[in-house]
Design an enzyme around this catalytic site. Structure first.
Site, short mmCIF file in Angstrom:
data_model
loop_
_atom_site.label_atom_id
_atom_site.label_comp_id
_atom_site.label_asym_id
_atom_site.label_seq_id
_atom_site.Cartn_x
_atom_site.Cartn_y
_atom_site.Cartn_z
CG ASP A 144 22.04 -9.37 -57.59
OD1 ASP A 144 21.74 -9.28 -58.80
OD2 ASP A 144 22.94 -8.69 -57.07
N PRO A 172 24.35 -5.82 -57.53
CG PRO A 172 22.10 -5.39 -58.01
CD PRO A 172 23.32 -6.09 -58.55
CG ASP A 173 23.92 -10.36 -53.85
OD1 ASP A 173 23.28 -10.00 -52.87
OD2 ASP A 173 23.65 -11.39 -54.51
CG PHE A 174 29.80 -8.80 -55.43
CD1 PHE A 174 30.96 -9.24 -54.84
CD2 PHE A 174 28.91 -9.74 -55.91
CE1 PHE A 174 31.25 -10.59 -54.74
CE2 PHE A 174 29.17 -11.09 -55.83
CZ PHE A 174 30.36 -11.52 -55.24
#
Length: 407
Positions: A144, A172-174
């Site tokens: 991330d 960004p991950d989520f």
């Protein structure tokens, strides 16, 4: 079965090869909606997040527990011919395969889209990666914050004149997790309508860039990167944190002229409405520092809590800046929304999770299973896919159970 106990994705079977965060959070969204998500894990260590961080409960990583509920876990050595063949056999009866390995890994393992499609033409095969499946960065080791750096998010975050700062949460991950779940759901709908499976992919980079809208238009039109403004906004003023007399901060957001006028009246400063430096948002943006000096001095007259109550009553968007623990444990709206749920885990006891963010009033989310222990459901799942006891024992590296025994 009671209709309300059937989730929107009940009946779909997903083979989940994902590890760490973006993939597992994407599949937990699908699992919450009723999909049967089978987490296929490396036999010895399992998902990398099982051993990540510094907080464990009875040997179970808090990070893993946060993002893997409603799934079943099996151990399968995909590097062995026996494990690969077992996976492909399972894929014949699955609806979705999800993976987030570094691009090229599934090809080397022999479980790529073409290999699965040859066994199951209707499969939806979804990939999520840091930068995309191809391109100059595809093979980079990344997570991330690496993506935050590349996408420009880190550069635009931080105090004016200060250093770039990593976002406080892995957005960004989520974002990629949400896009992954969205893409899979849309692909399943397409299959229902048109009778064909397909491959889909998304990336943390795509999610990060998408989350910057409308900064993209402002940046490309002006030819300049966004400045670091702390909690401030590049195109709306006043729109930032302010400090009350008690040292606490609150955020005020005047993103329309109505809210700006409401703020001035609530402060008893109607003179600001006719001050040519502040007439219209473009003027306020150009003169933000002069306006902030006035507002900062005004807000130091009372506590942050006073200002939130006073300004809210005047219809000005504002809120106390509270810490994350307070938000999770004391905020009345978060409690009213049932945003934190408890699940009973076989080893860790009662664990807390953030609830599914979408409420289905006709087919509500159910928290059916605690995050699984490594390989907890191996024999159960393989038997459902038609594997004989001898085959299951061989895959698990044990002797077959005697007649009448449970494996």
């Amino acid at each position: 079965m009671d209709k309300k106990q059937v989730g929107p994705l009940s009946g779909y079977r997903i083979l989940d090869l994902t590890v760490m965060t973006a993939g597992p959070v994407g599949t937990v969204l699908l699992a919450d909606l009723g999909a049967d998500v089978i987490k296929v894990e490396e036999p010895k260590a399992g998902d990398l997040s099982r051993n990540l961080g510094n907080q464990f409960v009875e040997g179970e990583s808090v990070q893993f527990l946060s993002q893997n509920r409603n799934k079943r876990s099996i151990r399968l050595d995909l590097k062995s011919p026996k494990g690969r063949d077992a996976f492909l056999r399972m894929a014949e009866h699955a609806d979705v395969v999800v993976e987030n390995f570094r691009p090229g890994t599934v090809d080397r393992l022999g479980i790529d889209y073409e290999a699965v499609k040859a066994r199951n033409p209707m499969i939806v095969y979804a990939s999520v990666s840091a930068f995309g499946q191809t391109g100059p960065y595809a093979a980079w080791p990344a997570n991330d914050p690496i993506v935050q750096a590349v996408a420009g998010l880190m550069d635009m975050t931080g105090e004016a004149g200060g250093n770039p700062v990593r976002l406080g949460a892995p957005l960004p991950d989520f974002g990629a997790a949400a896009l992954l779940a969205f893409g899979i759901s849309a692909a399943l709908l397409h299959r229902e309508r048109h009778g064909e499976g397909q491959r889909i992919d998304t990336s943390l980079l795509s999610a990060a860039l998408f989350s910057t809208i409308p900064r993209d238009g402002e940046t490309l039109r002006s030819g300049k990167a966004p400045e670091r403004l702390g909690s401030g906004h590049p195109t709306m003023v006043p729109y930032r944190n302010y400090q009350g007399s008690d040292g606490r901060y609150f955020f005020a957001a005047c993103f329309t002229e109505k809210f700006w006028q409401n703020l001035c009246r609530a402060l008893g400063r109607k003179d600001l409405l006719s001050d040519e430096r502040f007439v219209g948002n473009p003027a306020r943006t150009a003169n933000r520092h002069a306006l902030d000096v006035i507002l900062e001095q005004q807000f130091l007259l009372h506590t942050a809590e006073y200002w939130v109550a006073h300004l809210s009553a005047a219809d000005v968007p504002c809120a106390i800046v509270q810490d994350y623990h307070t938000a999770l444990t004391q905020d009345p709206q978060i409690a009213h929304n049932h945003a934190v749920v408890e699940i009973e885990h076989p080893l860790a006891g009662r664990v807390t999770n953030i609830a599914s963010p979408v409420n289905f009033h006709g087919s509500p989310v159910a928290y059916r299973r605690a995050p699984p222990t490594l390989g907890q459901h191996t024999a159960e799942v393989l038997a459902e896919f038609g594997f004989a006891e001898e085959e299951i024992a061989a895959l698990e590296g044990r002797e077959p159970a005697a007649v009448g025994e449970k494996s």
